[in-house]
Design an enzyme around this catalytic site. Structure first.
Site, mmCIF file in Angstrom:
data_model
loop_
_atom_site.group_PDB
_atom_site.id
_atom_site.type_symbol
_atom_site.label_atom_id
_atom_site.label_comp_id
_atom_site.label_asym_id
_atom_site.label_seq_id
_atom_site.Cartn_x
_atom_site.Cartn_y
_atom_site.Cartn_z
ATOM 1 N N LEU A 39 0.967 -1.161 -0.035
ATOM 2 C CA LEU A 39 -0.014 0.120 0.001
ATOM 3 C C LEU A 39 0.864 1.317 -0.083
ATOM 4 C CD1 LEU A 39 -2.363 -0.920 2.781
ATOM 5 C CD2 LEU A 39 -3.099 -1.274 0.380
ATOM 6 N N ASP A 40 0.366 2.376 -0.544
ATOM 7 C CA ASP A 40 1.185 3.651 -0.532
ATOM 8 C C ASP A 40 1.497 3.851 1.056
ATOM 9 O OD1 ASP A 40 1.299 3.953 -3.381
ATOM 10 O OD2 ASP A 40 -0.467 5.334 -3.241
ATOM 11 N N LYS A 41 2.694 4.719 0.989
ATOM 12 C CA LYS A 41 2.932 4.877 2.540
ATOM 13 C C LYS A 41 1.654 5.816 3.429
ATOM 14 C CE LYS A 41 6.932 7.064 5.376
ATOM 15 N NZ LYS A 41 8.123 7.635 5.006
#
Length: 237
Positions: A55-57
Site C-alpha cells: 500500500l502507498d505509505k
C-alpha cells in the site's frame, strides 16, 4: 513517527497468513527513508514473514503477509491472476453518483514518483467505483481496483473529476471543519488544521483463497483520522 506495536495491528492470523491494518504514514516494504516498515516488523514477529503486496505509505488498511514460502507463492499467483478482490474506501470532493462505473485507462509511472494516463506507453489499468454515501459537497466512494498499478485509484478518480481529499498530487483539496460546520469558531491565534492530513484512502477489505481453497475475506476498520473525517461528514456534511 509513533511506534507501531505489530501485535496491535493484526486483524487476522492463522498458520499461513497474517492480515494487518497498516497505519497511515508507515511503509509496507523496506524503505531506506523509513526505519519503521511493516515488512521489518513482520519479520521480527515471524522470521519467515513476507509482505505479499503493498500500500502507498499514506494509505491505511488491510495488508496480507505470508508466514511461509508456500503461502507467499499461493497468494502471489492469485494476485497475478487478478483473483484477489481488493476494496478501498475514499473520500472525494464533489457529489458523485457512481454505480459500477469502470475507468479503464492505462497508467505510466514517471520518474518523479507520480503517474499519468498514457494510452501509448501506459500499462493497462481498470478500477470499478460505487458511491457509498453522498454528502453535501463530498462523497464516500467504494473503489475496486481490477489491476494493481501505482496510484491507480488516485489518478482514476481524478479522471472522473473526483480527486481524493488531500491528494495534492492529483488535484485533491484539503477539507476543514469550518467548511462543514456553519457556526465554527476558531480560537484566537490558532491555525485550523485539515480534518485529515493525508490522502483520504483506506484499504477496507481483501478477498482471497487459503491454501485449502477456503474463501477468506478480511476487513480493516477505519483508523482514527479516517473515522473522524467520516463522522464529521455524517454530522455536518
Amino acid at each position: 513517527m509513533k511506534k507501531v506495536n505489530f501485535k496491535d495491528i493484526i486483524v487476522f492470523e492463522d498458520k499461513d497468513f497474517m492480515l494487518v491494518n497498516k497505519p497511515p504514514h508507515v511503509s509496507s516494504l523496506d524503505d531506506r527513508n523509513d526505519p519503521v516498515n511493516i515488512n521489518k516488523l513482520a519479520k521480527e514477529y515471524n522470521a519467515d514473514a513476507q509482505v505479499c503486496h503493498r500500500l502507498d505509505k499514506e494509505t491505511s488498511g488491510i495488508l496480507a503477509i505470508a508466514k511461509n514460502p508456500e503461502a507467499y507463492r499461493h497468494l502471489n499467483i492469485q494476485f497475478e491472476k487478478r483473483e484477489v478482490v481488493k476494496v478501498y474506501h475514499a473520500v472525494s470532493a464533489g457529489v458523485h453518483n457512481f454505480k459500477d462505473d469502470i475507468v479503464d485507462l492505462p497508467i505510466l509511472a514517471l520518474k518523479n514518483g507520480i503517474v499519468k494516463i498514457d494510452s501509448k506507453e501506459g500499462k493497462d489499468a481498470a478500477t470499478i467505483f460505487n458511491t457509498l454515501k453522498a454528502y453535501n459537497k463530498y462523497t464516500l466512494i467504494e473503489c475496486r481496483p481490477v489491476t494493481g498499478r501505482m496510484h491507480q485509484i488516485r489518478i482514476h478518480l481524478a479522471m472522473l473529476k473526483a480527486p481524493i481529499i488531500c491528494d495534492n498530487k492529483y488535484g485533491g483539496v484539503e477539507i476543514y471543519l469550518s467548511q462543514l460546520k456553519k457556526k465554527y469558531n476558531l480560537k484566537m491565534e490558532t491555525e485550523e488544521k485539515p480534518l485529515i492530513q493525508r490522502v483520504a484512502l483506506h484499504a477496507r477489505s481483501l478477498l482471497f483463497h487459503s491454501l485449502d481453497g477456503q474463501e477468506m475475506i478480511v476487513e480493516a476498520p477505519y483508523p482514527k483520522d479516517f473515522e473522524v473525517l467520516v463522522k464529521q461528514l455524517e454530522k455536518y456534511g
